[in-house]
Motif scaffolding. Structure first.
Motif, PDB file in Angstrom:
ATOM      1  N   HIS A   1      62.268 -57.235 -79.807  1.00  0.00           N
ATOM      2  CA  HIS A   1      62.548 -57.771 -78.473  1.00  0.00           C
ATOM      3  C   HIS A   1      63.249 -56.733 -77.606  1.00  0.00           C
ATOM      4  O   HIS A   1      63.986 -55.877 -78.110  1.00  0.00           O
ATOM      5  CB  HIS A   1      63.413 -59.039 -78.587  1.00  0.00           C
ATOM      6  CG  HIS A   1      63.468 -59.819 -77.326  1.00  0.00           C
ATOM      7  ND1 HIS A   1      64.458 -59.638 -76.396  1.00  0.00           N
ATOM      8  CD2 HIS A   1      62.635 -60.776 -76.832  1.00  0.00           C
ATOM      9  CE1 HIS A   1      64.243 -60.457 -75.376  1.00  0.00           C
ATOM     10  NE2 HIS A   1      63.139 -61.159 -75.612  1.00  0.00           N
ATOM     11  N   VAL A   2      63.022 -56.811 -76.296  1.00  0.00           N
ATOM     12  CA  VAL A   2      63.597 -55.865 -75.341  1.00  0.00           C
ATOM     13  C   VAL A   2      65.123 -55.811 -75.452  1.00  0.00           C
ATOM     14  O   VAL A   2      65.727 -54.751 -75.249  1.00  0.00           O
ATOM     15  CB  VAL A   2      63.131 -56.205 -73.898  1.00  0.00           C
ATOM     16  CG1 VAL A   2      63.709 -57.529 -73.424  1.00  0.00           C
ATOM     17  CG2 VAL A   2      63.445 -55.094 -72.932  1.00  0.00           C
ATOM     18  N   SER A   3      65.741 -56.921 -75.824  1.00  0.00           N
ATOM     19  CA  SER A   3      67.207 -56.955 -75.962  1.00  0.00           C
ATOM     20  C   SER A   3      67.697 -56.101 -77.131  1.00  0.00           C
ATOM     21  O   SER A   3      68.875 -55.774 -77.222  1.00  0.00           O
ATOM     22  CB  SER A   3      67.690 -58.395 -76.142  1.00  0.00           C
ATOM     23  OG  SER A   3      67.154 -58.952 -77.336  1.00  0.00           O
ATOM     24  N   GLU A   4      66.789 -55.731 -78.046  1.00  0.00           N
ATOM     25  CA  GLU A   4      67.142 -54.910 -79.210  1.00  0.00           C
ATOM     26  C   GLU A   4      66.954 -53.411 -78.947  1.00  0.00           C
ATOM     27  O   GLU A   4      67.256 -52.590 -79.797  1.00  0.00           O
ATOM     28  CB  GLU A   4      66.278 -55.312 -80.412  1.00  0.00           C
ATOM     29  CG  GLU A   4      66.574 -56.680 -80.971  1.00  0.00           C
ATOM     30  CD  GLU A   4      67.897 -56.741 -81.714  1.00  0.00           C
ATOM     31  OE1 GLU A   4      68.403 -55.683 -82.139  1.00  0.00           O
ATOM     32  OE2 GLU A   4      68.433 -57.850 -81.855  1.00  0.00           O
ATOM     33  N   LEU A   5      66.429 -53.082 -77.769  1.00  0.00           N
ATOM     34  CA  LEU A   5      66.150 -51.679 -77.462  1.00  0.00           C
ATOM     35  C   LEU A   5      67.336 -51.037 -76.743  1.00  0.00           C
ATOM     36  O   LEU A   5      67.835 -51.591 -75.757  1.00  0.00           O
ATOM     37  CB  LEU A   5      64.888 -51.577 -76.595  1.00  0.00           C
ATOM     38  CG  LEU A   5      63.600 -52.092 -77.258  1.00  0.00           C
ATOM     39  CD1 LEU A   5      62.495 -52.220 -76.227  1.00  0.00           C
ATOM     40  CD2 LEU A   5      63.169 -51.182 -78.394  1.00  0.00           C
ATOM     41  N   GLU A   6      67.757 -49.885 -77.223  1.00  0.00           N
ATOM     42  CA  GLU A   6      68.915 -49.186 -76.639  1.00  0.00           C
ATOM     43  C   GLU A   6      68.570 -48.569 -75.289  1.00  0.00           C
ATOM     44  O   GLU A   6      67.495 -48.008 -75.107  1.00  0.00           O
ATOM     45  CB  GLU A   6      69.383 -48.077 -77.588  1.00  0.00           C
ATOM     46  CG  GLU A   6      70.160 -48.590 -78.775  1.00  0.00           C
ATOM     47  CD  GLU A   6      70.669 -47.439 -79.642  1.00  0.00           C
ATOM     48  OE1 GLU A   6      71.036 -46.395 -79.083  1.00  0.00           O
ATOM     49  OE2 GLU A   6      70.677 -47.605 -80.866  1.00  0.00           O
ATOM     50  N   GLY A   7      69.513 -48.681 -74.342  1.00  0.00           N
ATOM     51  CA  GLY A   7      69.358 -48.043 -73.036  1.00  0.00           C
ATOM     52  C   GLY A   7      68.286 -48.639 -72.155  1.00  0.00           C
ATOM     53  O   GLY A   7      67.811 -47.997 -71.224  1.00  0.00           O
ATOM     54  N   ILE A   8      67.864 -49.858 -72.467  1.00  0.00           N
ATOM     55  CA  ILE A   8      66.800 -50.510 -71.696  1.00  0.00           C
ATOM     56  C   ILE A   8      67.404 -51.666 -70.902  1.00  0.00           C
ATOM     57  O   ILE A   8      68.176 -52.465 -71.435  1.00  0.00           O
ATOM     58  CB  ILE A   8      65.687 -51.043 -72.640  1.00  0.00           C
ATOM     59  CG1 ILE A   8      65.060 -49.900 -73.450  1.00  0.00           C
ATOM     60  CG2 ILE A   8      64.628 -51.808 -71.878  1.00  0.00           C
ATOM     61  CD1 ILE A   8      64.318 -48.866 -72.663  1.00  0.00           C
ATOM     62  N   THR A   9      67.036 -51.756 -69.630  1.00  0.00           N
ATOM     63  CA  THR A   9      67.497 -52.874 -68.801  1.00  0.00           C
ATOM     64  C   THR A   9      66.301 -53.777 -68.494  1.00  0.00           C
ATOM     65  O   THR A   9      65.155 -53.425 -68.802  1.00  0.00           O
ATOM     66  CB  THR A   9      68.099 -52.363 -67.474  1.00  0.00           C
ATOM     67  OG1 THR A   9      67.060 -51.700 -66.728  1.00  0.00           O
ATOM     68  CG2 THR A   9      69.252 -51.412 -67.709  1.00  0.00           C
ATOM     69  N   ALA A  10      66.564 -54.909 -67.876  1.00  0.00           N
ATOM     70  CA  ALA A  10      65.506 -55.875 -67.547  1.00  0.00           C
ATOM     71  C   ALA A  10      64.466 -55.274 -66.600  1.00  0.00           C
ATOM     72  O   ALA A  10      63.312 -55.692 -66.587  1.00  0.00           O
ATOM     73  CB  ALA A  10      66.114 -57.128 -66.938  1.00  0.00           C
ATOM     74  N   SER A  11      64.876 -54.276 -65.807  1.00  0.00           N
ATOM     75  CA  SER A  11      63.954 -53.678 -64.833  1.00  0.00           C
ATOM     76  C   SER A  11      63.177 -52.475 -65.385  1.00  0.00           C
ATOM     77  O   SER A  11      62.318 -51.913 -64.713  1.00  0.00           O
ATOM     78  CB  SER A  11      64.727 -53.258 -63.584  1.00  0.00           C
ATOM     79  OG  SER A  11      65.709 -52.296 -63.933  1.00  0.00           O
ATOM     80  N   THR A  12      63.464 -52.084 -66.638  1.00  0.00           N
ATOM     81  CA  THR A  12      62.792 -50.921 -67.233  1.00  0.00           C
ATOM     82  C   THR A  12      61.324 -51.239 -67.542  1.00  0.00           C
ATOM     83  O   THR A  12      61.010 -52.281 -68.107  1.00  0.00           O
ATOM     84  CB  THR A  12      63.491 -50.489 -68.543  1.00  0.00           C
ATOM     85  OG1 THR A  12      64.864 -50.240 -68.276  1.00  0.00           O
ATOM     86  CG2 THR A  12      62.860 -49.235 -69.116  1.00  0.00           C
ATOM     87  N   ASN A  13      60.447 -50.328 -67.156  1.00  0.00           N
ATOM     88  CA  ASN A  13      59.030 -50.456 -67.504  1.00  0.00           C
ATOM     89  C   ASN A  13      58.852 -49.857 -68.900  1.00  0.00           C
ATOM     90  O   ASN A  13      58.890 -48.643 -69.079  1.00  0.00           O
ATOM     91  CB  ASN A  13      58.156 -49.725 -66.477  1.00  0.00           C
ATOM     92  CG  ASN A  13      56.672 -49.866 -66.769  1.00  0.00           C
ATOM     93  OD1 ASN A  13      56.271 -50.266 -67.865  1.00  0.00           O
ATOM     94  ND2 ASN A  13      55.855 -49.538 -65.800  1.00  0.00           N
ATOM     95  N   LEU A  14      58.678 -50.725 -69.912  1.00  0.00           N
ATOM     96  CA  LEU A  14      58.600 -50.266 -71.300  1.00  0.00           C
ATOM     97  C   LEU A  14      57.436 -49.307 -71.543  1.00  0.00           C
ATOM     98  O   LEU A  14      57.510 -48.430 -72.398  1.00  0.00           O
ATOM     99  CB  LEU A  14      58.500 -51.459 -72.250  1.00  0.00           C
ATOM    100  CG  LEU A  14      59.721 -52.381 -72.304  1.00  0.00           C
ATOM    101  CD1 LEU A  14      59.481 -53.525 -73.286  1.00  0.00           C
ATOM    102  CD2 LEU A  14      60.979 -51.620 -72.692  1.00  0.00           C
TER     103      LEU A  14
END
Length: 196
Positions: free
Chosen positions: A140-153
């Protein structure tokens, strides 16, 4: 006198389709020959009739290019999964003849187990990572370091990229696995050496 063999041809064709409909039934396992590759699947020939083998029915593993597992002219066994003889459409499956990896997931994947898996799909809410044949888990995106809700994965991660993950939760009934980020084995060994 005007004569036409069109009616005779149509009658023979309809007779042939009716005969095939009794042989190519849902659930039947039949021999097929690979004819062509399309973006949406593979066309196969079954006793002169053209059937579709959809991309999703090639394997439990994600397949982007059918040419990576099949060849034109190859003889394969498939299971008939849908028939619509009124519109002369038949769908077949290759993976229906394989054992479903989710049936024995508890023997393959355990909670707390660490994997180095490849990213197979990128969604807005996280990364799907392959941890075993036919089994993908969600980081899940919440488990990724340095990533915010607006980050394009898709700008940060790539399909095929390797990720170190730990299995957090397994929901066999709904075929879902939750993952969390993990340090690589190399990082852990370095840390262990440093600590000792």
């Amino acid at each position: 006198v005007l004569v036409s063999n069109r009616k005779v041809g149509e009658a023979q064709y309809n007779e042939g389709i009716a005969k095939l409909a009794t042989q190519i039934t849902e659930g039947a396992v039949v021999e097929a020959t690979v004819e062509s590759f399309e973006k949406f699947g593979v066309f196969v020939n079954i006793q002169g009739f053209r059937a579709l083998l959809p991309m999703s029915e090639l394997s439990f593993d994600r397949v982007d290019d059918p040419a990576s597992i099949l060849q034109i002219g190859q003889e394969i066994k498939v299971q008939v999964i849908r028939t619509d003889w009124k519109n002369e459409r038949v769908s077949v499956s290759l993976k229906a003849l394989e054992s479903n990896p989710w049936d024995t997931v508890e023997n393959t994947v355990k909670v707390g187990q660490k994997f180095t898996g490849k990213v197979v799909r990128i969604a807005d809410f996280g990364l799907f990572i392959n941890v075993a044949k036919g089994i993908d888990g969600l980081l899940h995106v919440s488990e990724l370091e340095g990533i915010t809700a607006s980050t394009n994965l898709k700008k940060v991660y790539k399909v095929g990229q390797e990720m170190n993950v730990v299995v957090e939760k397994i929901d066999q009934a709904n075929k879902r696995i939750s993952l969390k980020s993990a340090a690589s084995v190399e990082q852990e060994e370095t840390a262990s050496t440093y600590m000792s």
